[in-house]
Design a protein around this motif. Sequence first.
Motif, PDB file in Angstrom:
ATOM      1  N   UNK A 109      -5.978   5.089   4.180  1.00 43.57           N
ATOM      2  CA  UNK A 109      -5.191   6.294   3.912  1.00 43.57           C
ATOM      3  C   UNK A 109      -6.098   7.419   3.435  1.00 43.57           C
ATOM      4  N   UNK A 110      -5.577   8.637   3.563  1.00 44.30           N
ATOM      5  CA  UNK A 110      -6.340   9.806   3.115  1.00 44.30           C
ATOM      6  C   UNK A 110      -6.006  10.184   1.683  1.00 44.30           C
ATOM      7  N   UNK A 111      -4.859   9.696   1.167  1.00 44.35           N
ATOM      8  CA  UNK A 111      -4.423  10.101  -0.163  1.00 44.35           C
ATOM      9  C   UNK A 111      -3.374   9.119  -0.691  1.00 44.35           C
ATOM     10  N   UNK A 112      -3.149   9.108  -2.009  1.00 46.87           N
ATOM     11  CA  UNK A 112      -2.084   8.273  -2.573  1.00 46.87           C
ATOM     12  C   UNK A 112      -0.706   8.627  -2.020  1.00 46.87           C
ATOM     13  N   UNK A 113      -0.491   9.905  -1.687  1.00 46.92           N
ATOM     14  CA  UNK A 113       0.815  10.317  -1.148  1.00 46.92           C
ATOM     15  C   UNK A 113       1.100   9.631   0.182  1.00 46.92           C
ATOM     16  N   UNK A 114       0.099   9.582   1.061  1.00 41.56           N
ATOM     17  CA  UNK A 114       0.299   8.925   2.359  1.00 41.56           C
ATOM     18  C   UNK A 114       0.474   7.418   2.187  1.00 41.56           C
ATOM     19  N   UNK A 115      -0.266   6.830   1.254  1.00 40.25           N
ATOM     20  CA  UNK A 115      -0.117   5.389   1.021  1.00 40.25           C
ATOM     21  C   UNK A 115       1.280   5.077   0.503  1.00 40.25           C
ATOM     22  N   UNK A 116       1.796   5.908  -0.387  1.00 37.75           N
ATOM     23  CA  UNK A 116       3.151   5.713  -0.915  1.00 37.75           C
ATOM     24  C   UNK A 116       4.188   5.878   0.191  1.00 37.75           C
ATOM     25  N   UNK A 117       3.988   6.876   1.072  1.00 41.28           N
ATOM     26  CA  UNK A 117       4.939   7.124   2.161  1.00 41.28           C
ATOM     27  C   UNK A 117       4.975   5.972   3.153  1.00 41.28           C
ATOM     28  N   UNK A 148       4.440   2.737   2.424  1.00 41.24           N
ATOM     29  CA  UNK A 148       4.663   1.438   1.804  1.00 41.24           C
ATOM     30  C   UNK A 148       5.897   0.722   2.356  1.00 41.24           C
ATOM     31  N   UNK A 149       6.977   1.444   2.613  1.00 40.19           N
ATOM     32  CA  UNK A 149       8.192   0.804   3.134  1.00 40.19           C
ATOM     33  C   UNK A 149       7.904   0.058   4.429  1.00 40.19           C
ATOM     34  N   UNK A 150       7.107   0.669   5.321  1.00 39.81           N
ATOM     35  CA  UNK A 150       6.794   0.034   6.599  1.00 39.81           C
ATOM     36  C   UNK A 150       5.714  -1.030   6.456  1.00 39.81           C
ATOM     37  N   UNK A 151       4.819  -0.852   5.492  1.00 40.64           N
ATOM     38  CA  UNK A 151       3.646  -1.724   5.389  1.00 40.64           C
ATOM     39  C   UNK A 151       3.857  -2.934   4.491  1.00 40.64           C
TER      40      UNK A 151
END
Length: 349
Positions: free
Chosen positions: A176-184, A186-189
């Motif tokens: 990921x490029x940022x914590x925001x993208x990782x959080x977004x 998470x539901x799928x991952x």
Amino acid sequence: MPFRGRTIDLRQTSMGLGKALDDGEKVILFQDREGEEWAVNIRVLSVRYMSKNTPLILVMYRSFTPLEALLGISWLQEQVDNTPPKPDGTVPIRRTYGSDLERKLLLKVLAINARHLPKDFQPERSMLEEDFKVSFLLPFGPLTLMDVAKLVADFGCAVCGKKTTSRCSQCQSVSYCSPDCQKADWTAHKAMCRSFKGATWRTIKLSHRPLKSDAPVISSVNFAAFPNLKGRPDPDELKDVIRNYKKDSPPPPNIHGEKIFLVKIQRSTDVVNPLDAQNMYIYDRQRSCEFYFLRDNDNEGTFMEILNVMLGPKGGPYDGLKMYRWAKRTGDLELSICLDREPKETIKW
């Protein structure tokens, strides 16, 4: 959208430009189908040749938004006024349509190509073309899996594609490029990520060829040449698109990067007792990589471990003939396989 689908869009756009040139039209208006969201105005400066069969199309272009529509219309009217009509009396301007993705791809390619033009190359411009950029286009052909691998070695952030700064700390399978993208994401991952917690991974050395065989192994069919093909074709019908792997052949390209992907593992069936199998055939869904895992002195222990899982209840409902597992490329002829976790998703092969 898959990368290959995007290149098809780009090919269609460039083919539309080529068709306009064939019809004697050097001014192209490329816009959305409703003609309300965007437009790219293009004027062909000249056509040159890099080789006998490779034209290089020099163009001047500018993208317009709805707020700039009057400027774009004024430029088009200038072209109508200054360009002689075609022999049949029609205006030599081509109007073509595309998606926003096609627009972005076209502008990206033009921006990249512009860097390769000499800085002192300055074609004549009208007053309405002061903000136009100069670039060129080359023909686009269908991409093989090896071509794709060269283009997408860096997959970028799993959400937005930007440069990555971190990976999932638990499974190390996505970046990921940022914590925001990782959080977004998470539901799928999370389902995949949690399934790998405490998993057993085995790294195996692979070969192009099966054990005790001198014949070349048919591998890596160029499926781009057969877009409607279902299943594996008869090799005798595909002599021109098959690469025969030999002992010293280069490794297949890595189209997956650092991502985890599904592989099918099939045991050899040329023995009466399944425990006497000498080879396993391993490949991914795209058949971008096809390997043999050999039962030799170096691999005996790991080979039997994987074979026993395949023959047991965790191998899945395949009568001990095959199984599916998550894997990742860890070397040119090396895979790391998640041995004790069955894929939770429906297997579509």
